[in-house]
Design a protein around this motif. Structure first.
Motif, mmCIF file in Angstrom:
data_model
loop_
_atom_site.group_PDB
_atom_site.id
_atom_site.type_symbol
_atom_site.label_atom_id
_atom_site.label_comp_id
_atom_site.label_asym_id
_atom_site.label_seq_id
_atom_site.Cartn_x
_atom_site.Cartn_y
_atom_site.Cartn_z
ATOM 1 N N GLN A 30 48.726 15.376 39.593
ATOM 2 C CA GLN A 30 49.208 14.066 39.564
ATOM 3 C C GLN A 30 48.451 13.003 40.596
ATOM 4 O O GLN A 30 47.863 12.087 40.611
ATOM 5 N N SER A 68 53.750 8.784 38.881
ATOM 6 C CA SER A 68 54.818 9.301 39.684
ATOM 7 C C SER A 68 55.485 8.487 40.616
ATOM 8 O O SER A 68 56.376 8.749 41.377
ATOM 9 N N SER A 107 51.169 10.910 27.373
ATOM 10 C CA SER A 107 51.520 12.558 27.315
ATOM 11 C C SER A 107 51.248 13.260 28.573
ATOM 12 O O SER A 107 51.304 14.343 28.663
ATOM 13 N N GLU A 108 51.093 12.583 29.742
ATOM 14 C CA GLU A 108 50.637 13.181 30.903
ATOM 15 C C GLU A 108 51.899 13.816 31.585
ATOM 16 O O GLU A 108 52.861 13.700 31.675
ATOM 17 N N GLY A 109 51.231 15.059 31.980
ATOM 18 C CA GLY A 109 52.331 15.908 32.597
ATOM 19 C C GLY A 109 52.922 17.117 31.704
ATOM 20 O O GLY A 109 52.805 16.898 30.532
ATOM 21 N N THR A 110 53.591 18.166 32.266
ATOM 22 C CA THR A 110 54.154 19.144 31.626
ATOM 23 C C THR A 110 55.402 18.389 30.762
ATOM 24 O O THR A 110 56.143 17.829 31.498
ATOM 25 N N ASP A 111 55.307 18.945 29.441
ATOM 26 C CA ASP A 111 56.444 18.237 28.633
ATOM 27 C C ASP A 111 56.291 16.531 28.893
ATOM 28 O O ASP A 111 57.236 15.997 28.684
ATOM 29 N N TYR A 166 56.273 14.787 31.445
ATOM 30 C CA TYR A 166 57.090 14.073 32.377
ATOM 31 C C TYR A 166 56.708 12.994 32.869
ATOM 32 O O TYR A 166 57.469 12.170 32.951
ATOM 33 N N TYR A 167 55.445 12.769 33.301
ATOM 34 C CA TYR A 167 55.021 11.692 34.169
ATOM 35 C C TYR A 167 54.809 10.556 32.975
ATOM 36 O O TYR A 167 54.977 9.253 33.053
#
Length: 463
Positions: free
Chosen positions: A2, A259, A308-312, A314-315
């Motif tokens: 990130q 973030s 769609s940034e990040g795992t699942d 998240y971001y």
């Protein structure tokens, strides 16, 4: 990571945007308030009689300064520091855009975003690949009725080329069709095609099997509209993502790390919405068949990649939530000045104060005023631009000033604000005693500070 993505986005968004933002700011004023920054150094003074000894010519100069970007409007790192300290989005915006208010307006517009064929990648072919069911419609002439319709499934590559003044599409097996007007590409799960489709379908633009260099590549919302442009290169195709401004477009804006604090994210969403609404009101650009671009000529729009940034995701979900926190149905919050949507230009980080619009560009805008900005320099946030050093070579220095060599560079003028203010005038001296001057904050930062910022502290000669 990130943090890596954050730094890349802020550097790119703040540094390259300047020319497009400057032209927009110029349009806000009926007449300029002052001359534009100098584009070339002033003529060198006459060389005096030969001195008894010539000074040493340094190989390089170390340029020390702070901040990143043009310096007008909201510094994003400043917004983040204010948010971390408990300030809300409205307070942040009213701090950096003087005399403004944040209000609700109708933002229920369909926006057209140029994603291919309008920049340096002015090519005449591109491939489309969807991850689910799709529909392609060919429109002939200027009418809106589709004369040919194809449907297909996930993974099929559609090769789109320009053929004279028409758009030609070839699918697997070699079957082709052309449109004398536009080609509309819809995919499952959107309001245009099979809206109740359960799985989220995305579509990618590719060139020679790879993501096209002039596009961010992956899209989830709206539809794609492909056409032959009305102006520009005779070989070009243009591809536009048509989508809802107040939600779908804003979900893909990648101008701030997801973030960051929610209040900073909301402030960014509000200024991005105002920017897009002003572009919508200005109308369609003939060269791209769009209201605005997907890059730093307008705002950095990365489509599904941001969402769609990040795992699942998240971001991405954090950013979407921030956008949703600034809208209600078709209404959204924007910054206004005297009843009109403000031109909310922004940048990465200041060097201790922001700058007046006329001190950086040429037009005086009443809400783009210099304000003290201790926030960008706070140690409560990780800001790589709190202080910086750049190397300026002898060749770069002599070319910038038009002198045979440069032995010293002195700062001789700044905007109002003391040592934290932007540099507006520097003087170089050569080994012959001749001098030359550069003026204008934008000229100085581009030629002498590697495009970082106009908040230069000093130049140090290195032997």
């Amino acid at each position: 990571m990130q943090s890596s993505t954050a730094l890349r986005v802020l550097r790119r968004g703040a540094a390259v945007k300047v020319a497009a933002l400057a032209s927009l700011v110029l349009a806000l004023a009926a007449s300029p308030a002052g001359a534009a920054p100098a584009a070339a150094p002033a003529a060198a003074s006459a060389t005096p009689a030969a001195a008894s000894a010539s000074p040493d010519v340094p190989a390089t100069f170390t340029v020390k300064g702070a901040g990143y970007g043009h310096g007008v409007g909201m510094p994003q790192y400043g917004a983040q520091a204010m948010a971390v300290a408990g300030r809300g989005a409205v307070t942040i915006l009213r701090t950096y855009y003087k005399g403004t208010n944040v209000a609700w307006v109708d933002a229920g517009k369909d926006l057209r975003v140029g994603i291919f064929g309008s920049g340096t990648d002015a090519r005449g072919s591109v491939d489309l690949v969807a991850t689910g069911p799709w529909r392609l419609r060919f429109v002939n002439g200027s009418g809106a009725t589709a004369h040919t319709t194809w449907t297909g499934t996930a993974g099929e590559v559609l090769h789109v080329t320009r053929s004279g003044t028409t758009v030609k599409v070839t699918r697997n097996g070699g079957r082709s069709a052309v449109a004398t007007g536009r080609v509309r590409f819809d995919w499952a799960g959107t309001r245009y095609y099979r809206s109740g489709f359960a799985a989220a379908t995305t579509v990618s633009l590719r060139k020679a099997g790879r993501t096209a260099s002039a596009t961010h590549g992956t899209y989830r919302h709206g539809r794609l509209v492909i056409s032959v442009p009305a102006a520009g290169s005779p070989q070009r195709l243009t591809v536009v993502n048509q989508l809802r401004l107040n939600s779908e477009y804003l979900y893909g804006i990648a101008e701030m790390p997801s973030s960051w604090h929610t209040s900073a994210l909301r402030a960014q969403a509000i200024v991005a919405r105002g920017y897009a609404l002003r572009a919508y009101d200005a109308g369609i650009k003939a060269g791209c068949d769009c209201h605005l671009y997907d890059d730093t000529r307008s705002q950095n729009f990365t489509g599904w990649r941001k969402e769609s940034e990040g795992t699942d995701a998240y971001y991405g979900k954090r950013w979407v939530a921030a956008v949703d926190g600034t809208r209600s149905g078709s209404s959204g919050r924007v910054v206004r000045h005297q009843g009109a949507i403000a031109q909310t230009v922004y940048f990465s980080s200041s060097g201790g104060q922001t700058e007046n619009s006329e001190d950086i560009w040429s037009a005086e805008v009443p809400y783009l005023r210099a304000v003290d900005d201790p926030w960008s320099l706070k140690t409560t946030i990780s800001n790589p631009w709190r202080a910086w050093s750049q190397t300026l070579t002898q060749a770069q220095a002599s070319a910038a000033f038009g002198l045979p060599d440069v032995v010293s560079i002195a700062i001789t003028a700044r905007t109002a604000g003391g040592s934290d203010a932007a540099v507006t005038r520097v003087r170089a001296t050569s080994s012959t005693g001749a001098t030359a001057v550069l003026t204008g904050a934008e000229t100085i930062r581009s030629r002498l500070a590697a495009g970082t910022s106009p908040w230069i502290h000093r130049f140090v000669a290195n032997s």
